[in-house]
Scaffold this active site. Structure first.
Site, PDB file in Angstrom:
ATOM      1  N   LYS A   1       0.799  -1.225   0.000  1.00  0.00           N
ATOM      2  CA  LYS A   1       0.000   0.000   0.000  1.00  0.00           C
ATOM      3  C   LYS A   1       0.840   1.289   0.000  1.00  0.00           C
ATOM      4  CE  LYS A   1      -4.301  -1.731   1.981  1.00  0.00           C
ATOM      5  NZ  LYS A   1      -5.330  -1.554   3.000  1.00  0.00           N
TER       6      LYS A   1
ATOM      7  N   ASP B   1     -10.353   2.772   2.254  1.00  0.00           N
ATOM      8  CA  ASP B   1     -10.584   1.962   3.464  1.00  0.00           C
ATOM      9  C   ASP B   1     -11.473   2.700   4.465  1.00  0.00           C
ATOM     10  OD1 ASP B   1      -9.133  -0.313   2.688  1.00  0.00           O
ATOM     11  OD2 ASP B   1      -7.241   0.534   3.422  1.00  0.00           O
TER      12      ASP B   1
ATOM     13  N   ASN C   1      -5.035   2.034  -1.570  1.00  0.00           N
ATOM     14  CA  ASN C   1      -5.623   0.703  -1.753  1.00  0.00           C
ATOM     15  C   ASN C   1      -6.354   0.586  -3.089  1.00  0.00           C
ATOM     16  OD1 ASN C   1      -8.008   2.118  -1.300  1.00  0.00           O
ATOM     17  ND2 ASN C   1      -8.958   0.427  -0.215  1.00  0.00           N
TER      18      ASN C   1
ATOM     19  N   ARG D   1      -1.536  -0.901  22.940  1.00  0.00           N
ATOM     20  CA  ARG D   1      -0.683  -1.575  23.925  1.00  0.00           C
ATOM     21  C   ARG D   1       0.673  -0.870  23.989  1.00  0.00           C
ATOM     22  NH1 ARG D   1       0.866  -7.612  22.477  1.00  0.00           N
ATOM     23  NH2 ARG D   1       1.629  -6.441  20.687  1.00  0.00           N
ATOM     24  N   THR D   2       1.234  -0.574  22.826  1.00  0.00           N
ATOM     25  CA  THR D   2       2.493   0.175  22.766  1.00  0.00           C
ATOM     26  C   THR D   2       2.130   1.646  22.549  1.00  0.00           C
ATOM     27  OG1 THR D   2       3.421  -1.754  21.642  1.00  0.00           O
ATOM     28  CG2 THR D   2       4.744   0.257  21.609  1.00  0.00           C
TER      29      THR D   2
ATOM     30  N   ALA E   1      -3.316   0.791  17.066  1.00  0.00           N
ATOM     31  CA  ALA E   1      -2.735   1.881  16.267  1.00  0.00           C
ATOM     32  C   ALA E   1      -1.858   1.323  15.152  1.00  0.00           C
ATOM     33  CB  ALA E   1      -1.926   2.811  17.176  1.00  0.00           C
TER      34      ALA E   1
HETATM   35  P1  ATR Z   1      -2.692  -4.049  11.296  1.00  0.00           P
HETATM   36  O1  ATR Z   1      -1.942  -3.381  10.208  1.00  0.00           O
HETATM   37  O2  ATR Z   1      -3.655  -5.092  10.810  1.00  0.00           O
HETATM   38  O3  ATR Z   1      -3.327  -3.094  12.241  1.00  0.00           O
HETATM   39  P2  ATR Z   1      -0.420  -4.441  13.022  1.00  0.00           P
HETATM   40  O4  ATR Z   1       0.235  -3.251  12.452  1.00  0.00           O
HETATM   41  O5  ATR Z   1       0.389  -5.661  13.281  1.00  0.00           O
HETATM   42  O6  ATR Z   1      -1.606  -4.926  12.092  1.00  0.00           O
HETATM   43  O7  ATR Z   1      -1.187  -4.020  14.359  1.00  0.00           O
HETATM   44  C1  ATR Z   1      -1.786  -4.913  15.183  1.00  0.00           C
HETATM   45  C2  ATR Z   1      -2.451  -4.157  16.329  1.00  0.00           C
HETATM   46  O8  ATR Z   1      -2.889  -5.097  17.316  1.00  0.00           O
HETATM   47  C3  ATR Z   1      -1.514  -3.205  17.051  1.00  0.00           C
HETATM   48  O9  ATR Z   1      -2.280  -2.126  17.546  1.00  0.00           O
HETATM   49  C4  ATR Z   1      -0.989  -4.082  18.185  1.00  0.00           C
HETATM   50  O10 ATR Z   1      -0.491  -3.385  19.300  1.00  0.00           O
HETATM   51  P3  ATR Z   1       1.089  -3.025  19.385  1.00  0.00           P
HETATM   52  O11 ATR Z   1       1.291  -1.825  18.535  1.00  0.00           O
HETATM   53  O12 ATR Z   1       1.312  -2.772  20.830  1.00  0.00           O
HETATM   54  O13 ATR Z   1       1.825  -4.249  18.886  1.00  0.00           O
HETATM   55  C5  ATR Z   1      -2.269  -4.791  18.558  1.00  0.00           C
HETATM   56  N1  ATR Z   1      -2.045  -6.036  19.326  1.00  0.00           N
HETATM   57  C6  ATR Z   1      -1.525  -7.177  18.873  1.00  0.00           C
HETATM   58  N2  ATR Z   1      -1.500  -8.098  19.863  1.00  0.00           N
HETATM   59  C7  ATR Z   1      -2.033  -7.512  20.966  1.00  0.00           C
HETATM   60  C8  ATR Z   1      -2.298  -7.925  22.306  1.00  0.00           C
HETATM   61  N3  ATR Z   1      -2.003  -9.153  22.741  1.00  0.00           N
HETATM   62  N4  ATR Z   1      -2.840  -7.043  23.167  1.00  0.00           N
HETATM   63  C9  ATR Z   1      -3.122  -5.799  22.753  1.00  0.00           C
HETATM   64  N5  ATR Z   1      -2.913  -5.337  21.499  1.00  0.00           N
HETATM   65  C10 ATR Z   1      -2.379  -6.183  20.623  1.00  0.00           C
END
Ligand code: ATR
Length: 279
Positions: free
Chosen positions: A71, A108, A92, A159-160, A135
């Site tokens: 993308k 999207d 997209n 989470r982060t 995020a």
């Molecule tokens: P996408 O592009 O589909 O959003 P991604 O960039 O891998 O995929 O993001 C996954 C999201 O799920 C992120 O917000 C991630 O949080 P982090 O940025 O902290 O990694 C969140 N995520 C994945 N596993 C998680 C968990 N066990 N608890 C809370 N958030 C989670």
């Protein structure tokens, strides 16, 4: 005259691509509206993306959808970009125009909002605060679309936390970033809660968040489509919330591309849903 000059071609470029539902969506519409065109899956690796993209217009393609992991690259290689694509730095939907070259758009967020409008009678962006969980890449388009739609307050938790702050600084300066541990406060009084994390997805981590602030006045939605109800939606429904799954977002985001390429504004309805889910 060769066939491609009369029969428009489009497709979805990604890697891997076998599981994409987009060929089913567009294939259903082409058949339903009696349009002589084709929409095909195009499995292209990152190394080959630039060469493949440049070749498509020469092969009779009028445009393409772009999915993971291309993308951002598609956005960068385009000749012109919509305002939304520019805000997100990702495309997209591509339209190949004989005089203007590759035009990049991002639908999207449009798909997300249209799905809510279809599923929640009288959905009103101004109804109250919105809480977005996550995020990652998938959250970005949704957050920008919600702000554009006029939500009064957007609370973002990840989470982060640094990733949420980076997203805010880059594309959405008006969002409030909260700590992951503050989920209860963030959910209190929210009119809409969006799960944009991989929690509770098939093959993803379990849903580990206290949702007891969600209630009958809340709309809860997942933005990634999973077969069946996700634990997030099940839990929200158990608390009386109105739930909206992510499947409709996938269907609605496809509409602008189809209309541009094949000249007919397509409909999302039960026939389409059935056709796409029949495997
Ligand atoms: P996408 O592009 O589909 O959003 P991604 O960039 O891998 O995929 O993001 C996954 C999201 O799920 C992120 O917000 C991630 O949080 P982090 O940025 O902290 O990694 C969140 N995520 C994945 N596993 C998680 C968990 N066990 N608890 C809370 N958030 C989670």
């Amino acid at each position: 005259m060769t066939e491609h000059q009369t029969i428009p071609l489009a497709g979805v470029i990604g890697w891997p691509i076998a599981h994409s539902l987009s060929p089913r969506v567009h294939g259903h519409w082409l058949a339903r509206y009696g349009i002589a065109g084709h929409y095909v899956p195009l499995g292209v690796t990152e190394a080959d993306f630039g060469v493949a993209l440049a070749a498509l217009p020469k092969l009779g393609f009028v445009g393409a959808n772009v999915t993971m992991p291309h993308k951002e690259r598609a956005f960068a290689l385009a000749d012109s970009r919509s305002e939304m694509a520019t805000r997100l730095g990702a495309a997209n939907t591509l339209v190949f125009d004989p005089s203007q070259g590759i035009m990049a758009d991002n639908t999207d967020g449009f798909g997300f909002i249209e799905n809510l409008r279809e599923k929640v009678n009288g959905w009103d962006a101004g109804a109250g605060p919105v809480t977005v969980l996550g995020a990652g890449g998938a959250a970005r388009a949704v957050i920008v679309a919600l702000i554009e739609a006029g939500v009064p307050e957007l609370r973002l938790l990840n989470r982060t936390k640094a990733r949420a702050e980076a997203l805010r600084d880059e594309i959405a300066p008006t969002v409030s970033v909260l700590d992951w541990g503050e989920a209860e406060n963030a959910l209190a009084g929210a009119a809409l809660v969006v799960n944009a994390t991989s929690m509770g997805m098939e093959g993803g981590p379990d849903m580990a968040l206290n949702l007891h602030e969600i209630g009958p006045d809340t709309v809860a939605t997942d933005i990634v489509y999973a077969r069946g109800e996700t634990p997030f939606l099940t839990a929200a429904k158990g608390r009386g919330a109105k739930i909206v799954d992510g499947f409709g977002m996938l269907l609605h985001q496809a509409r602008p591309g189809f209309e541009r390429w094949f000249g007919h504004a397509p409909e999302v309805d039960e026939n389409l849903r059935r056709a796409v889910l029949e495997c």
